[in-house]
Design an enzyme around this catalytic site. Sequence first.
Site, PDB file in Angstrom:
ATOM      1  N   ALA A  10       0.818  -1.221   0.000  1.00  0.00           N
ATOM      2  CA  ALA A  10       0.000   0.000   0.000  1.00  0.00           C
ATOM      3  C   ALA A  10       0.848   1.265   0.000  1.00  0.00           C
ATOM      4  CB  ALA A  10      -0.908  -0.012   1.232  1.00  0.00           C
ATOM      5  N   ASN A  69       1.192  -3.795   8.041  1.00  0.00           N
ATOM      6  CA  ASN A  69       2.254  -4.476   7.279  1.00  0.00           C
ATOM      7  C   ASN A  69       3.192  -3.465   6.631  1.00  0.00           C
ATOM      8  OD1 ASN A  69       1.620  -7.502   7.325  1.00  0.00           O
ATOM      9  ND2 ASN A  69      -0.361  -6.529   7.028  1.00  0.00           N
ATOM     10  N   HIS A  78      -1.429   7.275   4.164  1.00  0.00           N
ATOM     11  CA  HIS A  78      -0.109   6.888   4.682  1.00  0.00           C
ATOM     12  C   HIS A  78       0.827   8.084   4.513  1.00  0.00           C
ATOM     13  CE1 HIS A  78      -1.481   2.716   4.502  1.00  0.00           C
ATOM     14  NE2 HIS A  78      -1.954   2.999   3.315  1.00  0.00           N
TER      15      HIS A  78
HETATM   16  N1  LIG Z   1       1.930  -5.119   2.455  1.00  0.00           N
HETATM   17  C1  LIG Z   1       0.806  -4.387   2.402  1.00  0.00           C
HETATM   18  O1  LIG Z   1       0.801  -3.210   2.002  1.00  0.00           O
HETATM   19  C2  LIG Z   1      -0.484  -5.000   2.837  1.00  0.00           C
HETATM   20  C3  LIG Z   1      -0.539  -6.299   3.283  1.00  0.00           C
HETATM   21  N2  LIG Z   1      -1.728  -6.868   3.646  1.00  0.00           N
HETATM   22  C4  LIG Z   1      -1.708  -8.280   4.077  1.00  0.00           C
HETATM   23  O2  LIG Z   1      -2.459  -9.041   3.143  1.00  0.00           O
HETATM   24  C5  LIG Z   1      -3.321  -9.922   3.841  1.00  0.00           C
HETATM   25  C6  LIG Z   1      -4.533 -10.251   2.980  1.00  0.00           C
HETATM   26  O3  LIG Z   1      -5.312  -9.094   2.822  1.00  0.00           O
HETATM   27  P1  LIG Z   1      -6.776  -9.175   2.174  1.00  0.00           P
HETATM   28  O4  LIG Z   1      -6.751  -9.909   0.902  1.00  0.00           O
HETATM   29  O5  LIG Z   1      -7.323  -7.801   2.209  1.00  0.00           O
HETATM   30  O6  LIG Z   1      -7.522 -10.074   3.284  1.00  0.00           O
HETATM   31  P2  LIG Z   1      -8.868 -10.908   3.160  1.00  0.00           P
HETATM   32  O7  LIG Z   1      -9.345 -11.112   4.562  1.00  0.00           O
HETATM   33  O8  LIG Z   1      -9.780 -10.297   2.171  1.00  0.00           O
HETATM   34  O9  LIG Z   1      -8.405 -12.321   2.552  1.00  0.00           O
HETATM   35  C7  LIG Z   1      -7.579 -13.214   3.229  1.00  0.00           C
HETATM   36  C8  LIG Z   1      -7.562 -14.521   2.442  1.00  0.00           C
HETATM   37  O10 LIG Z   1      -6.560 -15.391   2.974  1.00  0.00           O
HETATM   38  C9  LIG Z   1      -7.146 -16.661   3.289  1.00  0.00           C
HETATM   39  N3  LIG Z   1      -6.377 -17.245   4.396  1.00  0.00           N
HETATM   40  C10 LIG Z   1      -6.329 -16.852   5.688  1.00  0.00           C
HETATM   41  N4  LIG Z   1      -5.435 -17.593   6.366  1.00  0.00           N
HETATM   42  C11 LIG Z   1      -4.904 -18.483   5.482  1.00  0.00           C
HETATM   43  C12 LIG Z   1      -3.947 -19.512   5.576  1.00  0.00           C
HETATM   44  N5  LIG Z   1      -3.326 -19.780   6.734  1.00  0.00           N
HETATM   45  N6  LIG Z   1      -3.639 -20.228   4.450  1.00  0.00           N
HETATM   46  C13 LIG Z   1      -4.261 -19.969   3.277  1.00  0.00           C
HETATM   47  N7  LIG Z   1      -5.201 -19.002   3.136  1.00  0.00           N
HETATM   48  C14 LIG Z   1      -5.516 -18.278   4.230  1.00  0.00           C
HETATM   49  C15 LIG Z   1      -8.576 -16.337   3.607  1.00  0.00           C
HETATM   50  O11 LIG Z   1      -9.371 -17.507   3.459  1.00  0.00           O
HETATM   51  P3  LIG Z   1     -10.744 -17.754   4.305  1.00  0.00           P
HETATM   52  O12 LIG Z   1     -11.833 -17.299   3.410  1.00  0.00           O
HETATM   53  O13 LIG Z   1     -10.746 -19.218   4.514  1.00  0.00           O
HETATM   54  O14 LIG Z   1     -10.602 -16.980   5.587  1.00  0.00           O
HETATM   55  C16 LIG Z   1      -8.866 -15.311   2.520  1.00  0.00           C
HETATM   56  O15 LIG Z   1      -9.062 -15.955   1.288  1.00  0.00           O
HETATM   57  C17 LIG Z   1      -3.647  -9.168   5.150  1.00  0.00           C
HETATM   58  O16 LIG Z   1      -4.019 -10.049   6.195  1.00  0.00           O
HETATM   59  C18 LIG Z   1      -2.333  -8.478   5.451  1.00  0.00           C
HETATM   60  O17 LIG Z   1      -1.504  -9.331   6.236  1.00  0.00           O
HETATM   61  C19 LIG Z   1      -2.888  -6.167   3.570  1.00  0.00           C
HETATM   62  C20 LIG Z   1      -2.888  -4.867   3.132  1.00  0.00           C
HETATM   63  C21 LIG Z   1      -1.686  -4.166   2.764  1.00  0.00           C
HETATM   64  O1  LIG Z   2      -3.590  -1.519   2.816  1.00  0.00           O
HETATM   65  C1  LIG Z   2      -3.221  -0.636   3.603  1.00  0.00           C
HETATM   66  O2  LIG Z   2      -3.646   0.540   3.549  1.00  0.00           O
HETATM   67  C2  LIG Z   2      -2.194  -0.938   4.641  1.00  0.00           C
HETATM   68  C3  LIG Z   2      -2.454  -2.175   5.386  1.00  0.00           C
HETATM   69  O3  LIG Z   2      -3.574  -2.613   5.548  1.00  0.00           O
HETATM   70  C4  LIG Z   2      -1.302  -2.886   5.963  1.00  0.00           C
HETATM   71  O4  LIG Z   2      -0.189  -2.364   5.921  1.00  0.00           O
HETATM   72  O5  LIG Z   2      -1.503  -3.998   6.472  1.00  0.00           O
END
Ligand SMILES: NC(=O)C1=CN([C@@H]2O[C@H](COP(=O)(O)OP(=O)(O)OC[C@H]3O[C@@H](n4cnc5c(N)ncnc54)[C@H](OP(=O)(O)O)[C@@H]3O)[C@@H](O)[C@H]2O)C=CC1
Ligand SMILES: O=C([O-])CC(=O)C(=O)O
Length: 268
Positions: free
Chosen positions: A124, A190, A220
């Site tokens: 992000a 994150n 941010h």
């Molecule tokens: N680096 C960055 O800028 C950012 C990073 N993130 C990270 O990305 C992740 C995902 O975000 P987002 O897509 O919005 O979240 P969502 O909640 O929309 O989706 C998460 C997905 O992961 C699945 N899941 C959860 N745990 C596991 C596991 N152990 N093994 C396999 N699949 C799993 C869930 O399945 P189910 O339907 O079964 O729950 C769901 O399909 C966040 O949790 C965060 O850690 C997010 C935003 C920004």
């Molecule tokens: O997507 C964003 O704005 C940031 C976020 O959730 C993360 O860093 O986990």
Amino acid sequence: MKPRRLVLIGFGAIAGDLAAALLDAPQPGYELGVLLKPGSASRQRLPPSCTPLSDLAELAAFAPDLVVEAAGHEAVRGSVPGCLALGLPVLISSIGALHDEALLASLVATAREHGGRLLLPSGALGALDYVRAVRHASELTLRYESRKPPAAWSAELKALGHDPDRLDAPVTLFSGNAREAAAAYPQNLNVAAALALAGPGFEATGVDVVCDPAATGNTHVVTARSEFGTMHLAIANRPSPSNPKSSWIVGRSLLAAIEQFFAPVMML
Ligand SMILES: NC(=O)C1=CN([C@@H]2O[C@H](COP(=O)(O)OP(=O)(O)OC[C@H]3O[C@@H](n4cnc5c(N)ncnc54)[C@H](OP(=O)(O)O)[C@@H]3O)[C@@H](O)[C@H]2O)C=CC1
Ligand SMILES: O=C([O-])CC(=O)C(=O)O
């Protein structure tokens, strides 16, 4: 040229956006496997061309060129070590999981031993290239502010006794360093971990987390000051239509990282 083979871990807001873009890509295109937990409700959203995978053995048999995690910290702890042990490169979204020093050390050791690689996208955020450039500056200070609307903090606000629908002033949820922030808020901080790893480390990266009913999106702000000058970065991301905690751009950041991974010219 043959299509590139990718395994996505998770199929939520971010992976769903990413898969749609990958399946729409021009030749040679991508073939996608998706690793989900047994019984995951996300399985029913998989496009017919994606191969569902249930465990590491099925992932190995799919023989991906690259694995992309967009599932959460638990998936980094549970599935990423096995992928690295197979010698695979893994692009992870849930960078905050690396606040755990023991986990990071063990992932690095596994990658070194088996020839895998951990790849970290901008997600992000942006300007991690600048932060990397100043990371050894002797006068560096680095501070990050996350400011999101109440929809991104619904459960946390309720736990503090606030009604997310009636918040009329900003609430500072956290002020501290990136290690504490990434540990406390696995779905929202994150980017703080990405900044810390690009820059001067988790303890030396200051973080403020504000929930603001007037926020125009997931905003941010990063300020880096050093003897080389000052960077002040402000990004106002539109939240994902499927998950208000995550910014919509994250799937595109992963796509950009994947394109770089396969490109003959790499921008660093
Ligand atoms: N680096 C960055 O800028 C950012 C990073 N993130 C990270 O990305 C992740 C995902 O975000 P987002 O897509 O919005 O979240 P969502 O909640 O929309 O989706 C998460 C997905 O992961 C699945 N899941 C959860 N745990 C596991 C596991 N152990 N093994 C396999 N699949 C799993 C869930 O399945 P189910 O339907 O079964 O729950 C769901 O399909 C966040 O949790 C965060 O850690 C997010 C935003 C920004
Ligand atoms: O997507 C964003 O704005 C940031 C976020 O959730 C993360 O860093 O986990």
